[in-house]
Write an enzyme that holds these catalytic residues in place. Structure first.
Site, mmCIF file in Angstrom:
data_model
loop_
_atom_site.group_PDB
_atom_site.id
_atom_site.type_symbol
_atom_site.label_atom_id
_atom_site.label_comp_id
_atom_site.label_asym_id
_atom_site.label_seq_id
_atom_site.Cartn_x
_atom_site.Cartn_y
_atom_site.Cartn_z
ATOM 1 C CG ASN A 69 -2.623 1.533 9.229
ATOM 2 O OD1 ASN A 69 -3.262 2.355 9.894
ATOM 3 N ND2 ASN A 69 -1.679 1.888 8.368
ATOM 4 N N GLY B 103 -3.144 -0.290 -1.213
ATOM 5 C CA GLY B 103 -4.470 0.194 -1.614
ATOM 6 C C GLY B 103 -4.747 0.075 -3.101
ATOM 7 C CE LYS C 259 -3.427 2.306 5.189
ATOM 8 N NZ LYS C 259 -3.068 2.169 3.796
ATOM 9 C CG HIS D 5 1.932 3.968 6.568
ATOM 10 N ND1 HIS D 5 1.496 4.417 5.340
ATOM 11 C CD2 HIS D 5 1.426 2.718 6.717
ATOM 12 C CE1 HIS D 5 0.748 3.473 4.774
ATOM 13 N NE2 HIS D 5 0.691 2.431 5.595
ATOM 14 C CD GLU E 88 -1.534 5.317 3.415
ATOM 15 O OE1 GLU E 88 -1.892 5.452 4.599
ATOM 16 O OE2 GLU E 88 -1.924 4.382 2.685
ATOM 17 C CB SER F 27 -3.164 -5.218 -2.159
ATOM 18 O OG SER F 27 -3.275 -3.875 -2.602
ATOM 19 C CD GLU G 181 2.573 -1.182 4.931
ATOM 20 O OE1 GLU G 181 1.544 -1.845 5.050
ATOM 21 O OE2 GLU G 181 2.622 0.032 5.163
HETATM 22 P P1 13P Z 1 -3.803 -1.901 2.029
HETATM 23 O O1 13P Z 1 -3.949 -3.229 2.738
HETATM 24 O O2 13P Z 1 -5.101 -1.161 1.899
HETATM 25 O O3 13P Z 1 -3.079 -2.056 0.724
HETATM 26 O O4 13P Z 1 -2.898 -0.982 2.958
HETATM 27 C C1 13P Z 1 -1.687 -1.485 3.429
HETATM 28 C C2 13P Z 1 -1.138 -0.536 4.412
HETATM 29 O O5 13P Z 1 -0.786 0.585 4.089
HETATM 30 C C3 13P Z 1 -1.065 -0.967 5.814
HETATM 31 O O6 13P Z 1 -0.311 -0.103 6.569
#
Ligand code: 13P
Length: 251
Positions: A8, A171, A10, A93, A95, A207, A165
């Site tokens: 992903n 992150g 982003k 997601h 976010e 992560s 997640e």
């Molecule tokens: P990270 O791997 O940066 O923690 O992000 C995970 C994520 O949100 C994948 O969709």
């Protein structure tokens, strides 16, 4: 089932930068025992689709709008993504739930629209730190699943994926402990088994990196990963792929 490794990206990379990363990754070769899916930004999708046409790599969009079409300036529909010849879409997601206030009803609508357009939805769920600290992890997971899957009939389409997640692990460099991942994935599996009588792959995200991928992939019911930060560089992403390839023990 082969482990699924979903990248992903982003809100990163212009089309040119996306193609450079694809070149760097694909030049290292694709091991036959993993499935890799790239999720570029919408503007990079056409270039990436052109590049990977007829390859063994898959491509997905990071979102769709929760309506089929109409006066929704700036939004992208499920059928628009399908017309690009892509196979997957990330839905719900954290976010988007956090920054764009996406709710469970919209997530449910998006799943319906993705399935109608014959896209494979990857449905993201997971608890916040506050919910975890209040002992709410299990009810939150169940509630998110039950509302996401309400009235979703999968008789004709068994292609659907869930990604667990935990919000606090995204992150942050913090990964959920193995036993917590095991508990969450078992709960997701049990909950889904009460609705559907077939196996739905469950990815872990939060992560994931080259150091932890090998041990995380062997947790029961972890069928792959949704990788954010570590998918943005070819070195770290390819190392994750290699470590999973070498260490995946399930038959
Ligand atoms: P990270 O791997 O940066 O923690 O992000 C995970 C994520 O949100 C994948 O969709």
């Amino acid at each position: 089932m082969k482990p699924i490794i979903a990248a992903n990206w982003k809100m990163n990379f212009t089309p040119e930068e996306s193609l450079r990363l694809i070149d760097d990754i694909t030049s290292q070769g694709l091991p036959s025992n993993v499935d890799i899916i790239f999720f570029p930004s919408f503007v990079s999708l056409p270039a990436v689709v052109d590049k990977l046409l007829d390859s063994a790599y898959s491509i997905g969009g990071q979102n769709i709008f929760h309506k089929e079409n109409g006066a929704f300036t700036g939004e992208i529909s499920a059928s628009m993504l399908k017309a690009l010849n892509i196979q997957y879409v990330i839905i719900g997601h954290s976010e988007r739930r956090q920054y764009l206030h996406e709710n469970d009803k919209q997530v449910n609508d998006k799943i319906q629209l993705a399935l109608k357009a014959e896209l494979v939805p990857i449905i993201c769920i997971g608890e916040t730190l506050k919910e975890r600290e209040n002992g709410q992890t299990d009810p939150v997971i169940k509630e998110q699943l039950n509302s996401a899957f309400e009235n979703i009939n999968l008789d004709n389409q068994k292609n659907i994926i869930v990604a667990y997640e935990p919000v606090w692990a995204i992150g942050t460099g913090l990964t959920a402990e193995k036993n917590k991942i095991l508990d969450a994935h078992s709960l997701i599996k049990e909950t889904l088994e009460t609705i559907y009588n077939f196996n739905i792959p469950i990815l872990y995200g939060g992560s994931v990196n080259a150091d932890n991928a090998a041990s995380l992939i062997n947790i029961e019911n972890v069928d792959g990963f949704l990788v954010g930060g570590a998918s943005l560089k070819s070195e770290s992403f390819c190392q994750i792929v290699k470590n999973i390839t070498k260490n995946f023990e399930r038959s």
